[in-house]
Design a protein around this motif. Sequence first.
Motif, PDB file in Angstrom:
ATOM      1  N   TRP A 232       0.735  -1.180   0.340  1.00 13.28           N
ATOM      2  CA  TRP A 232       0.464  -0.021   0.359  1.00 13.28           C
ATOM      3  C   TRP A 232       0.814   1.071   0.048  1.00 13.28           C
ATOM      4  CZ3 TRP A 232       0.429  -3.724   2.971  1.00 13.28           C
ATOM      5  CH2 TRP A 232       1.141  -3.631   4.798  1.00 13.28           C
ATOM      6  N   ALA A 233       0.444   2.630  -0.789  1.00 16.48           N
ATOM      7  CA  ALA A 233       1.326   3.024  -1.086  1.00 16.48           C
ATOM      8  C   ALA A 233       0.380   4.931  -0.469  1.00 16.48           C
ATOM      9  CB  ALA A 233       1.698   3.704  -1.566  1.00 16.48           C
ATOM     10  N   SER A 234       1.559   6.071  -0.138  1.00 19.52           N
ATOM     11  CA  SER A 234       0.372   6.726  -0.483  1.00 19.52           C
ATOM     12  C   SER A 234       1.268   7.799  -1.877  1.00 19.52           C
ATOM     13  CB  SER A 234       0.769   7.746   0.520  1.00 19.52           C
ATOM     14  OG  SER A 234       2.086   8.377   0.816  1.00 19.52           O
ATOM     15  N   TRP A 235       1.171   8.794  -2.755  1.00 25.77           N
ATOM     16  CA  TRP A 235       1.589   9.720  -3.406  1.00 25.77           C
ATOM     17  C   TRP A 235       1.957  10.613  -3.771  1.00 25.77           C
ATOM     18  CZ3 TRP A 235       3.516   6.611  -7.710  1.00 25.77           C
ATOM     19  CH2 TRP A 235       3.142   5.113  -7.577  1.00 25.77           C
ATOM     20  N   VAL A 236       3.391  10.869  -4.178  1.00 23.95           N
ATOM     21  CA  VAL A 236       3.056  12.374  -4.038  1.00 23.95           C
ATOM     22  C   VAL A 236       3.589  12.432  -5.813  1.00 23.95           C
ATOM     23  CG1 VAL A 236       5.643  13.782  -4.378  1.00 23.95           C
ATOM     24  CG2 VAL A 236       5.048  12.451  -2.282  1.00 23.95           C
ATOM     25  N   ILE A 237       3.283  13.636  -6.446  1.00 28.93           N
ATOM     26  CA  ILE A 237       2.714  14.105  -7.587  1.00 28.93           C
ATOM     27  C   ILE A 237       3.411  15.119  -7.773  1.00 28.93           C
ATOM     28  CG2 ILE A 237       0.799  14.310  -9.390  1.00 28.93           C
ATOM     29  CD1 ILE A 237      -0.735  12.717  -7.646  1.00 28.93           C
ATOM     30  N   ILE A 238       3.739  15.583  -8.472  1.00 30.33           N
ATOM     31  CA  ILE A 238       5.025  16.962  -9.292  1.00 30.33           C
ATOM     32  C   ILE A 238       4.739  17.322 -10.339  1.00 30.33           C
ATOM     33  CG2 ILE A 238       6.767  18.054  -9.352  1.00 30.33           C
ATOM     34  CD1 ILE A 238       7.710  16.350  -6.657  1.00 30.33           C
ATOM     35  N   SER A 239       4.170  18.112 -11.144  1.00 25.15           N
ATOM     36  CA  SER A 239       4.096  19.007 -11.992  1.00 25.15           C
ATOM     37  C   SER A 239       4.530  20.923 -12.215  1.00 25.15           C
ATOM     38  CB  SER A 239       2.508  18.229 -12.994  1.00 25.15           C
ATOM     39  OG  SER A 239       2.833  19.357 -13.903  1.00 25.15           O
ATOM     40  N   ASP A 240       5.509  20.664 -12.521  1.00 28.94           N
ATOM     41  CA  ASP A 240       6.426  22.190 -12.912  1.00 28.94           C
ATOM     42  C   ASP A 240       6.133  22.807 -11.340  1.00 28.94           C
ATOM     43  OD1 ASP A 240       6.888  21.965 -15.386  1.00 28.94           O
ATOM     44  OD2 ASP A 240       4.571  22.698 -16.454  1.00 28.94           O
ATOM     45  N   SER A 247      -2.962  10.521  -0.111  1.00 31.65           N
ATOM     46  CA  SER A 247      -2.269  10.226   1.510  1.00 31.65           C
ATOM     47  C   SER A 247      -3.002   8.064   0.909  1.00 31.65           C
ATOM     48  CB  SER A 247      -3.425  10.054   2.454  1.00 31.65           C
ATOM     49  OG  SER A 247      -5.135  10.115   2.096  1.00 31.65           O
ATOM     50  N   GLY A 248      -3.728   8.102  -0.201  1.00 31.81           N
ATOM     51  CA  GLY A 248      -4.442   6.768   0.219  1.00 31.81           C
ATOM     52  C   GLY A 248      -4.938   6.239   1.080  1.00 31.81           C
ATOM     53  N   ASP A 249      -4.781   5.626   1.829  1.00 34.31           N
ATOM     54  CA  ASP A 249      -5.428   5.325   2.740  1.00 34.31           C
ATOM     55  C   ASP A 249      -4.849   4.586   4.185  1.00 34.31           C
ATOM     56  OD1 ASP A 249      -8.725   4.448   1.622  1.00 34.31           O
ATOM     57  OD2 ASP A 249      -8.266   3.190   2.530  1.00 34.31           O
ATOM     58  N   THR A 250      -4.572   5.372   4.685  1.00 35.04           N
ATOM     59  CA  THR A 250      -3.800   5.305   5.887  1.00 35.04           C
ATOM     60  C   THR A 250      -4.348   5.073   7.426  1.00 35.04           C
ATOM     61  OG1 THR A 250      -1.177   6.025   6.765  1.00 35.04           O
ATOM     62  CG2 THR A 250      -3.104   7.514   5.820  1.00 35.04           C
ATOM     63  N   ASP A 267       0.799  22.089  -2.916  1.00 41.22           N
ATOM     64  CA  ASP A 267      -0.445  23.119  -2.979  1.00 41.22           C
ATOM     65  C   ASP A 267      -1.608  22.546  -2.467  1.00 41.22           C
ATOM     66  OD1 ASP A 267       1.292  25.025  -4.779  1.00 41.22           O
ATOM     67  OD2 ASP A 267       1.893  23.258  -5.970  1.00 41.22           O
ATOM     68  N   LEU A 268      -2.063  21.239  -2.361  1.00 39.85           N
ATOM     69  CA  LEU A 268      -2.916  20.310  -2.348  1.00 39.85           C
ATOM     70  C   LEU A 268      -2.874  18.984  -2.230  1.00 39.85           C
ATOM     71  CD1 LEU A 268      -6.139  20.936  -2.519  1.00 39.85           C
ATOM     72  CD2 LEU A 268      -5.737  19.584  -4.816  1.00 39.85           C
ATOM     73  N   THR A 269      -3.432  18.621  -0.631  1.00 39.27           N
ATOM     74  CA  THR A 269      -3.079  17.651  -0.513  1.00 39.27           C
ATOM     75  C   THR A 269      -4.420  16.722  -0.323  1.00 39.27           C
ATOM     76  OG1 THR A 269      -3.928  17.635   2.122  1.00 39.27           O
ATOM     77  CG2 THR A 269      -1.624  17.644   1.438  1.00 39.27           C
ATOM     78  N   LEU A 270      -4.589  15.307  -1.042  1.00 38.67           N
ATOM     79  CA  LEU A 270      -5.741  14.201  -0.512  1.00 38.67           C
ATOM     80  C   LEU A 270      -5.696  13.628   0.499  1.00 38.67           C
ATOM     81  CD1 LEU A 270      -5.897  14.080  -4.445  1.00 38.67           C
ATOM     82  CD2 LEU A 270      -6.539  16.562  -3.419  1.00 38.67           C
TER      83      LEU A 270
END
Length: 374
Positions: A232-240, A247-250, A267-270
């Motif tokens: 299982w994992a969370s994800w970091v997403i970087i664009s410019d 976070s996924g489930d945690t 900028d934004l956390t889900l």
Amino acid sequence: MPRSLSHILIVGVLITMAYSLFKAFRPDAVQFPQSPQFVRGKFRNEAPAQRLGWEKTLQVMWRFVLDKPADASPSQPIPVLKLTHTDLLAAPDGSLFRLGHSTMLLKLQGEFWLTDPVFSERASPLQWLGPKRFHAPPIGIAELPTIKGVILSHDHYDHLDHAAILALHPKVEHFLTPLGVGDRLIEWGVPAAKVQQFDWWQGTTIAGVRFVAAPAQHFSGRGLNDGNTTLWASWVIISDELRVFFSGDTGYFDGFKAIGERFGPFDLTLIETGAYNKDWPDVHMQPEQSLQAHLDVKGRWLLPVHNGTFDLALHPWQEPFELISALAAAQGVPLSAPKMGERISIKAPPASSGWWREPATQPLGLSAQLAKGS
């Protein structure tokens, strides 16, 4: 209905569910000896999670059937903003659409990226039994444009939808998953060339967008005998100039601070905010922990997810929105909680409107949303 008869029916339902879960058993689970998280044939959290045990698990299941509060599901339809293929193509770059639960559609570098796509009516191995959607998806899979990548956090039924994956994969170029989850997709018929699997702190860059699988504290499994055979994992997403944390489930853990130090600010956390309970504190966060996780990763705007679509706990369906809104306001954290189907700007999302307190209204298309300045 006589109480004895209702008990017989409940036992029958539980047996049916158990049989369906047993069929999901993977007898030839893939091994990952190279992963520090993989020990004696199972993935594990950095800190051991509390185990409910069979007796406690059955008690919880019994409460779900017999002691469910009446307001665990909405009493009337919730507002959904309908979307079309044309709407999505016309949306500006840096947009995010909430499609339901933890399913988000992001438009980055002119391409579309989809998190944990769940479109089925039920988050269950059975489509006639189990948690049913509060609302229809704002857009159907057939209407979606080409998806550059699908980002999966883990393999639970409310995050990994078998029917959705089968319908999606012809129009998806890449599937990014934690270790082992990609093997499930390949078993289901997704071409192996489309699938990339990652351990924590590993990632890739596709079409100018960087993705990193980060730690989370949870568990995995789709059957009775395959627990924790996938990661299982969370994800970091970087664009410019944009940074998004999913976070996924945690449960709450020290890993959030490490993520913030490596990749923040965001900028934004889900952030998961929903389906919590005192009986499973290690794998789902209470709202105050969700807020702290946002602060730990150095988030700016908080968008609470994992709520508003499925009844997965024993709290009122509106409670996660109310509690996280009050907590965020008390600490001066800007919070955005869009309606299902609503478009927001990742860089400058609108503040929460409290839509969950309002009766459903006539669905608005994206053109109407843009006209209102959302």
